[in-house]
Design an enzyme around this catalytic site. Structure first.
Site, PDB file in Angstrom:
ATOM      1  N   LYS A 164     -16.144  -1.864  -8.515  1.00 11.54           N
ATOM      2  CA  LYS A 164     -16.707  -0.507  -8.530  1.00 11.54           C
ATOM      3  C   LYS A 164     -15.804   0.439  -9.318  1.00 11.54           C
ATOM      4  CE  LYS A 164     -14.669   1.075  -4.139  1.00 11.54           C
ATOM      5  NZ  LYS A 164     -13.895  -0.112  -3.780  1.00 11.54           N
ATOM      6  N   LYS A 196     -12.351  -8.950 -12.930  1.00 10.10           N
ATOM      7  CA  LYS A 196     -13.403  -9.143 -11.928  1.00 10.10           C
ATOM      8  C   LYS A 196     -14.311  -7.919 -11.888  1.00 10.10           C
ATOM      9  CE  LYS A 196     -12.735 -10.938  -7.894  1.00 10.10           C
ATOM     10  NZ  LYS A 196     -12.202 -11.244  -6.533  1.00 10.10           N
ATOM     11  N   LYS A 212       0.809  -1.223   0.000  1.00 10.24           N
ATOM     12  CA  LYS A 212       0.000   0.000   0.000  1.00 10.24           C
ATOM     13  C   LYS A 212       0.841   1.270   0.000  1.00 10.24           C
ATOM     14  CE  LYS A 212      -4.184  -1.957   2.036  1.00 10.24           C
ATOM     15  NZ  LYS A 212      -5.141  -1.955   3.158  1.00 10.24           N
TER      16      LYS A 212
END
Length: 342
Positions: A202, A199, A116
Site C-alpha cells: 500500500k 513486493k 520499531k
C-alpha cells in the site's frame, strides 16, 4: 470417530482502507483454505493497532472495512470463529496476568521493539508497544491454540509465548496448551506492477503498482494493462530475467488455479499485450464480487455487527473458561461473572 481438528489462530491488524491483491494471495486465501483443515480462530487485532500513533476515527473505519473484506473473501463466520479483539476483554485481562510473569530483561530482548524504535528511540515509544509480545501471547494462549502460522518476524514472539505457557504451567499447574509454529503452504509472492523487484504494498512508490481490492475494477484492469514488462517478447516464467512477466503469470496462476507451465504453453507465440488483456479480465472477475460483497456489508452495519458479535460470543465461550482457570490458579478470589464458567 474422527480425530478432533487442531486449533489454529491468526490475526491481521486493520492498517489500511483496502486490502491489495498481494494481501489476498499471500495471506487471506490461506485463512480461507485453513477453515476446512483446522478448528480456525481468526481476529482483527485492534488492540495491537493502538501501540503506535493512531487516529480513532480511522481505526474504527478500518476495523470495519477489513472485517468486511475478510468475510467477503471467504472467511465464513459459521465455520470459523471470527471477531474483533477488543470485543473480547479476556485478551487484555490475560495480557496483564502474563505481564506479571514476564521478566523485564526478556521483554527487552524482543527485536521487533528495537526495530520499531530505532528511528525515534525507546523513550518515544509507548509501554503498549513494549508489552506487545505479551498481548500477542495472550491472544494465542486464551484459545488453547495448537498451531500458529508465523513469519520470521514473529518467530521470537511465539517463542516467548511458548516460554510463558510452560512457565505458568510449571508454577501454577497445567493450564495452557503450548503452541507450535506452523508453516502454511507456501504462498505466492506478488510484486509491484511498476517495480517488480519490490513486493506489492500500500506504500509503494507508485499507486499504479498495487491492485486495491475495493477500487473500481476498471482501475484494476488499467493497472494490469500498464504493468511493467521485460525485454523480448517470449511469455515465460523467469524471475531473474523476466520479473515483470513472471509477476503477471504468478497473479494469473493464483487467481485461476492454472499452473504457470499451462499458462506458458497457452501463451506460446503470443505477445505481452495478449497476456495483459486476458489477465485484466481475470482480475476484474475476481475483484468485482469481492468488492460488491464488501460494499453490501458496509452498507448494512447491523448485519456486519451481528456477524462480529456472533464471533465474539463464540470466542468468549473459550476465552472466559481459560481466564477463569488462570485467575483461580493465581489466587484471585472467585468472581460471580466468572464462577459459572469454571
Amino acid at each position: 470417530m474422527p480425530a478432533a481438528k487442531k486449533r489454529i489462530l491468526s490475526g491481521a491488524k486493520p492498517t489500511a482502507d483496502s486490502l491489495h491483491l498481494g494481501n489476498y494471495i499471500g495471506a487471506v486465501r490461506n485463512w480461507v483454505d485453513m477453515q476446512a483443515e483446522y478448528d480456525a480462530v481468526f481476529f482483527i487485532p485492534d488492540l495491537h493497532a493502538i501501540t503506535v500513533d493512531f487516529d480513532p476515527a480511522e481505526l474504527a473505519k478500518r476495523t470495519r472495512i477489513v472485517a468486511a473484506q475478510y468475510i467477503a473473501a471467504g472467511i465464513d463466520p459459521d465455520k470459523s470463529i471470527f471477531f474483533v479483539q477488543s470485543h473480547v476483554p479476556e485478551h487484555a485481562q490475560l495480557a496483564w496476568a502474563l505481564n506479571c510473569i514476564t521478566g523485564f530483561g526478556e521483554a527487552s530482548r524482543m527485536t521487533q521493539f528495537k526495530d520499531k524504535t530505532q528511528k525515534s528511540g525507546a523513550d518515544a515509544a509507548t509501554l503498549g508497544l513494549f508489552a506487545y509480545p505479551t498481548l500477542m501471547a495472550a491472544d494465542i494462549l486464551l484459545y488453547q491454540t495448537d498451531l500458529v502460522p508465523v513469519g520470521e518476524d514473529q518467530r521470537q514472539h511465539l517463542e516467548l509465548t511458548r516460554n510463558l505457557a510452560q512457565r505458568f504451567n510449571t508454577r501454577f499447574g497445567p493450564t495452557f496448551t503450548v503452541p507450535e509454529a506452523t508453516i502454511v503452504k507456501e504462498s505466492a509472492k506478488i510484486y509491484d506492477l511498476q517495480n517488480p523487484s519490490a513486493k506489492m504494498s500500500k506504500t509503494g512508490e507508485s499507486p499504479n503498482g498495487a491492485i486495491q481490492l475495493l477500487e473500481d475494477p476498471k482501475i484494476a484492469a488499467k493497472r494490469i494493462k500498464s504493468a511493467v514488462t521485460d525485454a523480448g517478447t517470449e511469455i515465460r516464467f523467469d524471475a531473474e530475467e523476466k520479473p515483470g512477466v513472471s509477476n503477471l503469470l504468478t497473479i494469473y496462476s493464483s487467481l485461476t488455479g492454472k499452473s504457470v507451465a499451462e499458462l506458458e504453453a497457452e501463451y506460446q507465440g503470443k505477445m505481452y499485450g495478449h497476456l495483459k488483456v486476458d489477465l485484466a479480465e481475470v482480475v476484474v472477475d475476481f475483484v468485482t464480487p469481492l468488492r460488491n460483497r464488501t460494499n453490501e456489508l458496509m452498507a448494512d452495519p447491523a448485519e456486519l455487527d451481528r456477524l462480529l458479535a456472533h464471533g465474539a460470543e463464540r470466542a468468549r465461550e473459550i476465552a472466559s473458561v481459560t481466564l477463569a482457570q488462570v485467575y483461580e490458579r493465581m489466587g484471585f478470589l472467585p468472581s460471580l461473572s466468572l464462577a459459572g464458567v469454571r
